[in-house]
Motif scaffolding. Structure first.
Motif, mmCIF file in Angstrom:
data_model
loop_
_atom_site.group_PDB
_atom_site.id
_atom_site.type_symbol
_atom_site.label_atom_id
_atom_site.label_comp_id
_atom_site.label_asym_id
_atom_site.label_seq_id
_atom_site.Cartn_x
_atom_site.Cartn_y
_atom_site.Cartn_z
ATOM 1 N N SER A 157 55.435 54.870 41.224
ATOM 2 C CA SER A 157 56.048 54.426 39.973
ATOM 3 C C SER A 157 55.487 53.093 39.510
ATOM 4 O O SER A 157 55.387 52.835 38.311
ATOM 5 C CB SER A 157 57.566 54.273 40.151
ATOM 6 N N PHE A 158 55.137 52.218 40.457
ATOM 7 C CA PHE A 158 54.675 50.864 40.123
ATOM 8 C C PHE A 158 53.171 50.781 40.369
ATOM 9 O O PHE A 158 52.377 51.057 39.483
ATOM 10 C CB PHE A 158 55.465 49.850 40.952
ATOM 11 N N LYS A 159 52.767 50.449 41.568
ATOM 12 C CA LYS A 159 51.354 50.470 41.962
ATOM 13 C C LYS A 159 51.283 50.308 43.472
ATOM 14 O O LYS A 159 52.242 49.849 44.103
ATOM 15 C CB LYS A 159 50.555 49.367 41.265
ATOM 16 N N ASP A 160 50.151 50.699 44.048
ATOM 17 C CA ASP A 160 50.052 50.542 45.493
ATOM 18 C C ASP A 160 49.786 49.063 45.811
ATOM 19 O O ASP A 160 49.314 48.306 44.965
ATOM 20 C CB ASP A 160 49.017 51.488 46.102
ATOM 21 N N PRO A 161 50.121 48.625 47.019
ATOM 22 C CA PRO A 161 50.096 47.196 47.329
ATOM 23 C C PRO A 161 48.737 46.647 47.738
ATOM 24 O O PRO A 161 48.629 45.459 48.038
ATOM 25 C CB PRO A 161 51.086 47.094 48.501
ATOM 26 N N PHE A 162 47.701 47.484 47.753
ATOM 27 C CA PHE A 162 46.389 47.014 48.200
ATOM 28 C C PHE A 162 45.662 46.270 47.088
ATOM 29 O O PHE A 162 45.747 46.637 45.914
ATOM 30 C CB PHE A 162 45.530 48.193 48.656
ATOM 31 N N PHE A 163 44.939 45.215 47.453
ATOM 32 C CA PHE A 163 44.050 44.552 46.509
ATOM 33 C C PHE A 163 42.619 44.636 47.040
ATOM 34 O O PHE A 163 42.390 44.970 48.202
ATOM 35 C CB PHE A 163 44.465 43.102 46.235
ATOM 36 N N ILE A 164 41.656 44.345 46.167
ATOM 37 C CA ILE A 164 40.240 44.449 46.543
ATOM 38 C C ILE A 164 39.536 43.160 46.142
ATOM 39 O O ILE A 164 39.190 42.973 44.970
ATOM 40 C CB ILE A 164 39.563 45.652 45.852
ATOM 41 N N PRO A 165 39.299 42.245 47.081
ATOM 42 C CA PRO A 165 38.565 41.016 46.738
ATOM 43 C C PRO A 165 37.101 41.346 46.437
ATOM 44 O O PRO A 165 36.505 42.197 47.105
ATOM 45 C CB PRO A 165 38.668 40.161 48.014
ATOM 46 N N LEU A 166 36.548 40.687 45.439
ATOM 47 C CA LEU A 166 35.138 40.904 45.111
ATOM 48 C C LEU A 166 34.264 40.538 46.310
ATOM 49 O O LEU A 166 34.449 39.495 46.937
ATOM 50 C CB LEU A 166 34.744 40.047 43.911
ATOM 51 N N GLY A 167 33.335 41.445 46.613
ATOM 52 C CA GLY A 167 32.430 41.219 47.733
ATOM 53 C C GLY A 167 32.952 41.742 49.063
ATOM 54 O O GLY A 167 32.216 41.776 50.049
ATOM 55 N N LYS A 168 34.226 42.147 49.109
ATOM 56 C CA LYS A 168 34.799 42.644 50.362
ATOM 57 C C LYS A 168 35.355 44.064 50.198
ATOM 58 O O LYS A 168 36.264 44.477 50.909
ATOM 59 C CB LYS A 168 35.911 41.711 50.846
ATOM 60 N N GLU A 169 34.767 44.804 49.261
ATOM 61 C CA GLU A 169 35.275 46.142 48.966
ATOM 62 C C GLU A 169 35.202 47.057 50.186
ATOM 63 O O GLU A 169 36.145 47.806 50.474
ATOM 64 C CB GLU A 169 34.494 46.758 47.793
ATOM 65 N N LYS A 170 34.072 47.032 50.913
ATOM 66 C CA LYS A 170 33.915 47.924 52.067
ATOM 67 C C LYS A 170 34.887 47.567 53.185
ATOM 68 O O LYS A 170 35.433 48.451 53.855
ATOM 69 C CB LYS A 170 32.474 47.874 52.573
ATOM 70 N N MET A 171 35.109 46.280 53.387
ATOM 71 C CA MET A 171 36.043 45.857 54.417
ATOM 72 C C MET A 171 37.474 46.286 54.059
ATOM 73 O O MET A 171 38.249 46.727 54.918
ATOM 74 C CB MET A 171 35.979 44.333 54.575
ATOM 75 N N ALA A 172 37.826 46.191 52.765
ATOM 76 C CA ALA A 172 39.152 46.617 52.315
ATOM 77 C C ALA A 172 39.326 48.122 52.503
ATOM 78 O O ALA A 172 40.387 48.591 52.934
ATOM 79 C CB ALA A 172 39.357 46.234 50.850
ATOM 80 N N ASP A 173 38.274 48.902 52.182
ATOM 81 C CA ASP A 173 38.328 50.355 52.394
ATOM 82 C C ASP A 173 38.517 50.683 53.872
ATOM 83 O O ASP A 173 39.276 51.611 54.219
ATOM 84 C CB ASP A 173 37.040 51.017 51.887
ATOM 85 N N MET A 174 37.858 49.951 54.750
ATOM 86 C CA MET A 174 37.968 50.196 56.185
ATOM 87 C C MET A 174 39.398 49.935 56.669
ATOM 88 O O MET A 174 39.956 50.721 57.434
ATOM 89 C CB MET A 174 36.994 49.305 56.943
ATOM 90 N N ARG A 175 40.014 48.827 56.208
ATOM 91 C CA ARG A 175 41.383 48.521 56.629
ATOM 92 C C ARG A 175 42.362 49.587 56.122
ATOM 93 O O ARG A 175 43.296 49.953 56.807
ATOM 94 C CB ARG A 175 41.804 47.152 56.103
ATOM 95 N N ARG A 176 42.104 50.074 54.931
ATOM 96 C CA ARG A 176 42.971 51.126 54.397
ATOM 97 C C ARG A 176 42.869 52.385 55.261
ATOM 98 O O ARG A 176 43.873 53.036 55.538
ATOM 99 C CB ARG A 176 42.562 51.438 52.950
#
Length: 579
Positions: A281-300
């Motif tokens: 209904s709102f949005k998922d709580p993940f953010f994506i810092p510029l330059g760290k997209e792959k690391m964020a995908d891995m943590r997810r």
């Protein structure tokens, strides 16, 4: 035509002619303009308007690649909903003397926020808008020219406290062709939630009421919304509210998510389902810092715990946040930072869950305002049941998974009945998955951008689709029987199991209809009651079902029928099979 531009060189005229014919924003031009402002103009923050994440990321890369902008004389702040909250707050802080702030933002900076030290605005001239294609029943997101109202708002951001300048990156001819305003939301979004409000307020015929609007939606859009509500069993064929429709209309969410909430309450997995409903209904709580997209995908992916579900990934992330929060604010900050999570968004989801519990208690579906009430969460550890409840809420948004034999793109291919071949959005934990337990996904949103993408998807089992999908039918084909959901999701099955499933499905539908007509919590303590016996039998079947894989179906209980024989999908482009 050239006589009008006698003051300018041929090179300048050619550049202008090419500029307005190109739908892409010239980021190199914006970079040059920023350099001009920095070198030639007075002090003051610069605000650049771009349509979306891709352009913001690219311009940020261009700026940081320049030696000039890597110095401590500049603060570059990308502003987007996917960025960490800390970036959002930095935009309001005035930098020290001699330091220039450069904000790269979407249209969120038009009206939602005011950055009072902005002196220079660069208007890229484009905005990303979501539309709803009624012909293909699909959302689309495209980059379009701004309206005159948008342009005026952007101009107004310059010089809030002192004289400012606004650079619009389009010529006078383009400006004369801009629409006065954006297309009204009622004409570019699905109408199901609005239709339910019309019915619960007893405002008469949906089509007649909406026809009186200043900008009425198309007849096709209205008819599609009514059809979807009938398929959801929220309206009957005379356009009257059903018992389910009455409850869905009273919930502050769109109908599919409302149904998800009700089934979460009825099947005893309230807390995780509330988390899923709040995030959708709102949005998922993940953010994506510029330059760290792959690391964020891995943590997810780590947080998904191999569930092959974006919805359960958010449940796992939320539960981890709650545990970290109990250990203290420092643990909470570290947990959110390590997992690229927004604490503000998680707190908002927590608050929404409390509101959902209030609504369901007031209508009688639960006995406590606590989403974690043990009586409402007897099955909250059952991952397969939670996936079945997701089916109940999101059906008929179903896609089929097939193995891919492409050398260029190994893994799987995904199909929907209406569109043929589609793509899982790269942000999904399933985007790079190559091994699935079952052949089916349910998804929350299907949107056409560069391709047709599925957002927020979960792998689900055949029993989940059979019990919580549409109507089921049994057919005998030569030496075997098939059981089908809405006549297009078809499985081979032993006759005894097929008939057992159909009987249980009938009992479940009857039970759920009674519970919705006369809301009351399920008494899980009394295992001998009919309510508990039927639901428990279905939960046992869902939980103990064997696990076939996409690559092999030999020896399994359930097998998708051959594609050409039973399961009907629109043909997609399969050219990559032979690559």
């Amino acid at each position: 035509m050239r006589l009008m531009f006698y003051r300018y060189s041929d090179h300048t005229i050619e550049a202008l002619e090419m500029f307005d014919n190109d739908d892409k924003i010239d980021l190199e031009l914006i970079l040059a303009l920023i350099r001009h402002i920095v070198l030639k103009e007075e002090e003051g923050a610069i605000l650049v308007f771009l349509p979306g994440w891709s352009d913001i990321s690219s311009l940020n890369d261009l700026l940081t690649a320049q030696q000039m902008f890597r110095s401590d004389r500049f603060v570059i702040i990308p502003l987007h909903s996917l960025m960490p909250t800390v970036n959002q707050t930095m935009v309001f802080k005035r930098p020290p003397p001699g330091v220039r702030k450069i904000v790269i933002a979407t249209n969120i900076a038009e009206t939602s926020i005011t950055i009072d030290d902005v002196v220079y605005v660069i208007d890229g001239g484009k905005i990303k808008e979501t539309h709803f294609d009624t012909n293909n029943n699909i959302s689309t997101m495209t980059s379009e020219w701004v309206s005159l109202a948008n342009a005026k708002q952007r101009k107004g951001r310059a010089g809030r406290v002192c004289p400012g300048k606004c650079y619009h990156l389009y010529n006078g001819l383009r400006a004369s062709l801009l629409d006065a305003y954006q297309l009204p939301e009622i004409m570019r979004t699905p109408l199901e939630e609005l239709c339910l409000q019309i019915k619960i307020l007893r405002l008469g015929s949906i089509a007649q009421f909406l026809g009186k609007a200043l900008d009425p939606p198309t007849e096709k859009a209205v008819n599609l919304a009514i059809k979807n509500l009938i398929d959801l069993n929220a309206l009957d064929h005379s356009e009257n509210l059903t018992a389910l429709g009455f409850h869905l209309a009273r919930l502050p969410v769109e109908p599919h998510i409302g149904k998800l909430l009700l089934f979460g309450a009825l099947l005893g997995c309230l807390d995780p389902v509330f988390t899923i409903a709040a995030s959708l209904s709102f949005k998922d709580p993940f953010f994506i810092p510029l330059g760290k997209e792959k690391m964020a995908d891995m943590r997810r992916r780590v947080l998904s715990r191999n569930s092959k579900s974006d919805h359960l990934t958010i449940v796992n992330a939320f539960q981890g946040w709650e545990e970290a929060k109990q250990r203290g604010s420092r643990c909470e900050r570290e947990y959110c930072w390590d997992n690229f999570l927004s604490a503000n968004t998680l707190q908002m989801l927590h608050n929404m869950k409390g509101q959902f519990a209030d609504h369901l208690m007031n209508t009688g579906f639960v006995s406590s305002r606590d989403p974690k009430d043990p009586k409402s969460n007897v099955n909250s550890d059952n991952e397969k049941l939670i996936k079945a409840v997701i089916v109940a809420g999101l059906y008929p948004k179903v896609a089929m998974i097939k193995p891919s034999h492409s050398k260029k793109r190994p893994g799987v291919k995904v199909y929907t009945q209406a569109d043929g071949k589609v793509c899982i959005h790269p942000k999904s934990v399933n985007a790079e998955e190559t091994e699935f337990n079952y052949k089916w996904l349910v998804y929350h949103l299907k949107m056409r951008t560069s391709s047709i993408f599925l957002y927020d998807c979960t792998e689900v089992s055949p029993f989940s689709l059979l019990f919580f999908g549409g109507d089921i039918t049994i057919q005998k084909d030569e030496d075997q029987e098939t059981i089908a959901v809405d006549q297009w999701i078809v499985f081979s099955s032993p006759a005894r199991i097929a008939h057992l499933v159909k009987s249980l499905k009938k009992e479940l539908d009857s039970l759920l209809e009674e519970k919705i007509r006369n809301p009351a919590p399920v008494d899980w303590q009394n295992r001998q009651s009919k309510d508990c016996a039927v639901i428990t039998a279905i939960i046992d079947l869902i939980t103990t079902q064997d696990k076939p894989t996409v690559s092999s179906t030999k020896g399994t209980l359930w097998r998708p029928a051959p594609r050409g024989q039973h399961t009907h999908f629109k043909d997609g482009n399969d050219d990559d099979d032979d690559d």
